[in-house]
Design a protein around this motif. Structure first.
Motif, mmCIF file in Angstrom:
data_model
loop_
_atom_site.group_PDB
_atom_site.id
_atom_site.type_symbol
_atom_site.label_atom_id
_atom_site.label_comp_id
_atom_site.label_asym_id
_atom_site.label_seq_id
_atom_site.Cartn_x
_atom_site.Cartn_y
_atom_site.Cartn_z
ATOM 1 N N CYS A 76 0.953 -1.272 -0.161
ATOM 2 C CA CYS A 76 -0.087 -0.029 0.017
ATOM 3 C C CYS A 76 0.977 1.194 -0.068
ATOM 4 N N LEU A 77 2.038 1.136 0.674
ATOM 5 C CA LEU A 77 2.874 2.388 0.603
ATOM 6 C C LEU A 77 3.626 2.384 -0.511
ATOM 7 N N SER A 78 4.178 1.332 -1.112
ATOM 8 C CA SER A 78 5.157 1.372 -2.082
ATOM 9 C C SER A 78 4.550 1.474 -3.420
ATOM 10 N N CYS A 79 3.505 0.641 -3.580
ATOM 11 C CA CYS A 79 2.576 0.721 -4.861
ATOM 12 C C CYS A 79 1.125 1.021 -4.945
ATOM 13 N N GLY A 80 0.676 1.211 -3.722
ATOM 14 C CA GLY A 80 -0.525 1.479 -3.556
ATOM 15 C C GLY A 80 -1.010 2.834 -3.518
ATOM 16 N N ILE A 81 -1.812 3.328 -2.566
ATOM 17 C CA ILE A 81 -2.491 4.497 -2.345
ATOM 18 C C ILE A 81 -1.414 5.739 -2.075
ATOM 19 N N TYR A 82 -0.041 5.182 -1.372
ATOM 20 C CA TYR A 82 0.613 6.190 -0.964
ATOM 21 C C TYR A 82 2.007 5.949 -1.901
ATOM 22 N N ARG A 83 1.759 5.703 -3.152
ATOM 23 C CA ARG A 83 3.145 5.648 -4.056
ATOM 24 C C ARG A 83 3.590 6.968 -4.382
ATOM 25 N N GLY A 84 4.896 7.367 -4.429
ATOM 26 C CA GLY A 84 5.505 8.593 -4.474
ATOM 27 C C GLY A 84 5.439 9.460 -3.115
#
Length: 282
Positions: free
Chosen positions: A155-163
């Protein structure tokens, strides 16, 4: 600061929340077609004519597709930008006259808080605006369903918080520069006989345009990172290397779409700054 002054500071900060929200709401609606054209240039390395032609081909029904996330996020952003920055500035200056360092630090803090709250909106917005995702993700709800299947780490690296890390740097630096330069630039442009709102308009326009140009490469990186969807996506460094290779190692191609950034930033930040300063009696 004495107890007698406390209600006055609370009122000013609350009023700044409202002014920031109202001005950014209107600015976002007016400038969204420009923003979407810029986004297509960033993703597909298109000229202005090619990007507008692509949007024209998709039709008017898709022109404002993806408006809701940025409309919500920009409204919240305006609230955070002026409201929390004012609160942090009051706290750092002890309620007295703020110095430049107070403006800079309060802008940084507001930028960090802004990133924490708004990255999910920007992520959904970028997915919706990429034409390659039209069929797979017809709505914001379908995107959120996709993210629900990810693990916490994904979720952090690829999901909602990507970037997220890049956006923190971009927002903190941009806000710090804006609040450090806004009032000095306005005062420099002020002169007898000029309408009171004009220096604020010019200050916001020039300030916003220059900051946007300086931070534009970070925006390109964020757009390319966030438009892709999957539970296994390349890291920030890998995306940056790929992006640089796709642009042929040329700064000019990396800045494709920057010309429209100037137009959008002049309108958005000029109007926002003028309204805020006028209503705040600055």
């Amino acid at each position: 600061m004495g107890d007698a002054d406390a209600p006055r500071w609370v009122f000013i900060n609350n009023y700044s929340y409202f002014v920031g929200a109202a001005s950014t709401f209107l600015s976002t609606v007016l400038t969204f077609p420009i923003y979407k054209t810029i986004f297509r240039q960033q993703i597909h390395t298109l000229s202005i004519r090619a990007a507008t032609g692509q949007l024209r081909k998709e039709g008017i029904a898709f022109l404002y597709r993806g408006l809701t996330p940025p409309l919500m996020s920009k409204t919240v952003q305006g609230t955070i930008l002026f409201g929390t920055q004012g609160s942090f500035q009051s706290l750092l200056s002890g309620g007295g006259k703020p110095r430049t360092v107070h403006c800079t630090l309060s802008g940084c803090l507001a930028g960090v808080l802004e990133a924490i709250l708004l990255v999910p909106f920007e992520r959904v917005q970028n997915i919706l605006q990429d034409g390659r995702n039209n069929k797979r993700f017809p709505s914001a709800y379908s995107i959120m369903q996709e993210f629900q299947s990810y693990s916490k780490k994904q979720c952090l690296s690829c999901g909602i918080y990507r970037g997220f890390s890049i956006i923190v740097v971009r927002n903190a630096l941009g806000n710090a520069l804006y609040f450090s330069c806004k009032d000095p630039l306005r005062d420099l442009l002020s002169a007898e006989g000029i309408p009171k709102w004009a220096p604020s308009l010019f200050s916001g326009s020039l300030n916003g345009a220059l900051i946007s140009l300086v931070l534009y490469p970070l925006g390109v990186l964020v757009s390319n990172m966030q438009a892709a969807v999957g539970n296994r996506l390349p890291s920030t460094r890998e995306v940056a290397r790929t992006l640089w290779a796709q642009r042929g190692g040329r700064i000019t191609l990396l800045y494709r779409g920057a010309s429209l950034i100037v137009v959008r930033s002049c309108v958005t930040w000029g109007v926002t700054t003028a309204i805020h300063d006028a209503l705040s009696n600055k």
